[in-house]
Scaffold this motif. Structure first.
Motif, short mmCIF file in Angstrom:
data_model
loop_
_atom_site.label_atom_id
_atom_site.label_comp_id
_atom_site.label_asym_id
_atom_site.label_seq_id
_atom_site.Cartn_x
_atom_site.Cartn_y
_atom_site.Cartn_z
N CYS A 167 52.31 14.42 10.16
CA CYS A 167 53.12 13.80 9.13
C CYS A 167 52.43 12.37 8.65
N PHE A 168 52.62 11.88 7.57
CA PHE A 168 52.02 10.65 7.26
C PHE A 168 52.27 9.52 8.05
N GLY A 169 53.40 9.29 8.70
CA GLY A 169 53.42 8.45 9.84
C GLY A 169 52.72 8.36 11.10
N VAL A 170 52.58 9.69 11.46
CA VAL A 170 51.63 10.01 12.69
C VAL A 170 50.28 9.84 12.39
N CYS B 140 56.16 3.81 11.76
CA CYS B 140 56.17 4.57 10.65
C CYS B 140 57.05 3.55 9.41
N VAL C 175 60.69 4.30 9.14
CA VAL C 175 61.35 3.91 10.40
C VAL C 175 61.91 2.30 10.22
N CYS D 91 63.83 11.00 6.63
CA CYS D 91 62.38 11.28 6.07
C CYS D 91 62.25 12.96 5.71
N SER E 284 60.00 14.79 5.72
CA SER E 284 58.93 15.61 6.29
C SER E 284 59.18 16.87 7.21
N THR E 285 60.25 16.23 7.91
CA THR E 285 60.93 17.26 9.00
C THR E 285 61.40 18.46 8.17
N THR F 169 65.52 8.95 10.96
CA THR F 169 64.54 9.52 10.02
C THR F 169 64.67 11.03 10.19
#
Ligand code: SF4
Length: 290
Positions: free
Chosen positions: A19-22, A105, A108, A197, A199-200, A169
């Motif tokens: 995902c974006f944050g990772v 992130c 977060v 978020c 994304s999940t 999130t």
């Protein structure tokens, strides 16, 4: 992406993998490794994927099991992972001699900021999430002493009249809807920051849609990754043969007998290079089935 052999069609989810944050956190880590060749640590494993952790080690980045380990190591830089940390721990670390690199992130960070804002404006903060999760522990530290953590099944405890909600999130939006309909009976004023978020949720939806169209689902990612396991559970609950693997070496030819369509999905901590190897191995196996 769809690939075909003579016998097998392989469909990889668009949202499979980082995902974006990772991705941001991993990029930060590899950039620091180029700048500082040794003495770089992450506070806990930066993501729940053993193969990525091993790759980072080859670049000179090692996970610290516990903050107390900073006393025993020659640390030059310490990376905070996507989940974030408590404000107290943050203060402790910034007073140390080494460089602090914050890869929390941004989504977060938002939840942390909103929790603080609610506290400062006199709201009792309610966090929807898992109280044992590091992200929630971090948010709690910004939320004041009267903070309450609930999940969708918790009975609403006695609350003050003015309540502010922030959300872990990765919570499903249905859990937030349920909490709101329950909490409204107990309080006079509710302010909500929807810090979910998507994304999940989008990854889960895409995986469910795909699982309904294929004969076999391959879920790729660390067995210690909560969101990968969530994907595997989702697929297992549907009428599709599902296998959760960490690497392509676990794939077995027998899983693909009579399969025409194979779906691949992967958790937010699974790198692209592992997904590509899984695709390639399935294509090889597909060829052998002919
Ligand atoms: S799932 Fe969302 S909140 Fe969590 S790290 Fe990825 S982008 Fe950030």
């Amino acid at each position: 992406m769809t690939r075909k052999t003579a016998q097998v069609e392989i469909i990889t989810a668009k949202r499979a993998g980082f995902c974006f944050g990772v991705k941001r956190a991993i990029d930060i880590a590899f950039d620091i490794a180029k700048e500082i060749p040794e003495g770089v640590y992450t506070l806990g494993p930066i993501i729940h994927n053993p193969q990525v952790i091993e790759k980072l080690k080859t670049e000179g980045i090692f996970p610290l099991e516990d903050i107390s380990d900073i006393r025993n190591k020659e640390i030059k830089a310490l990376i905070i992972r996507t989940h974030g940390i408590s404000c107290h721990l943050y203060d402790t670390i910034t007073s140390q001699r080494f460089r602090l690199i914050d890869a929390t992130c941004p989504f977060v960070k938002n939840a942390q900021r909103y929790a603080q804002l609610l506290k400062e404006n006199g709201y009792q903060v309610v966090i929807l999430g898992d109280s044992s999760h590091p992200e929630v522990k971090g948010i709690m530290s910004y939320a004041g002493e009267d903070v309450v953590v609930v999940d969708e099944n918790t009975r609403i405890p006695r609350l003050k009249t003015k309540v502010g909600i922030v959300v872990q999130t990765t919570q499903p939006v249905e859990a937030l809807k349920k909490l709101l309909s329950n909490i409204i009976e107990h309080v006079k004023e509710v302010k909500v920051y929807n810090t979910i978020c998507n994304s999940t949720a989008l990854r889960l939806k895409e995986t469910a849609d795909m699982a309904r169209k294929v004969d076999v689902m391959i879920v790729v990612g660390g067995r210690n990754s909560a969101n990968t396991t969530q994907l595997a559970h989702l697929c297992t609950s549907l009428p599709v043969r599902t296998y959760h693997i960490e690497t392509e070496g676990e794939l077995r030819k027998a899983w693909f007998v009579n399969a025409r369509k194979v779906g691949i999905t992967a958790g937010a901590s699974t790198p692209d290079w592992i997904i590509r190897k899984v695709e390639k191995r399935i294509i090889d196996i597909g060829g052998e089935i002919l």
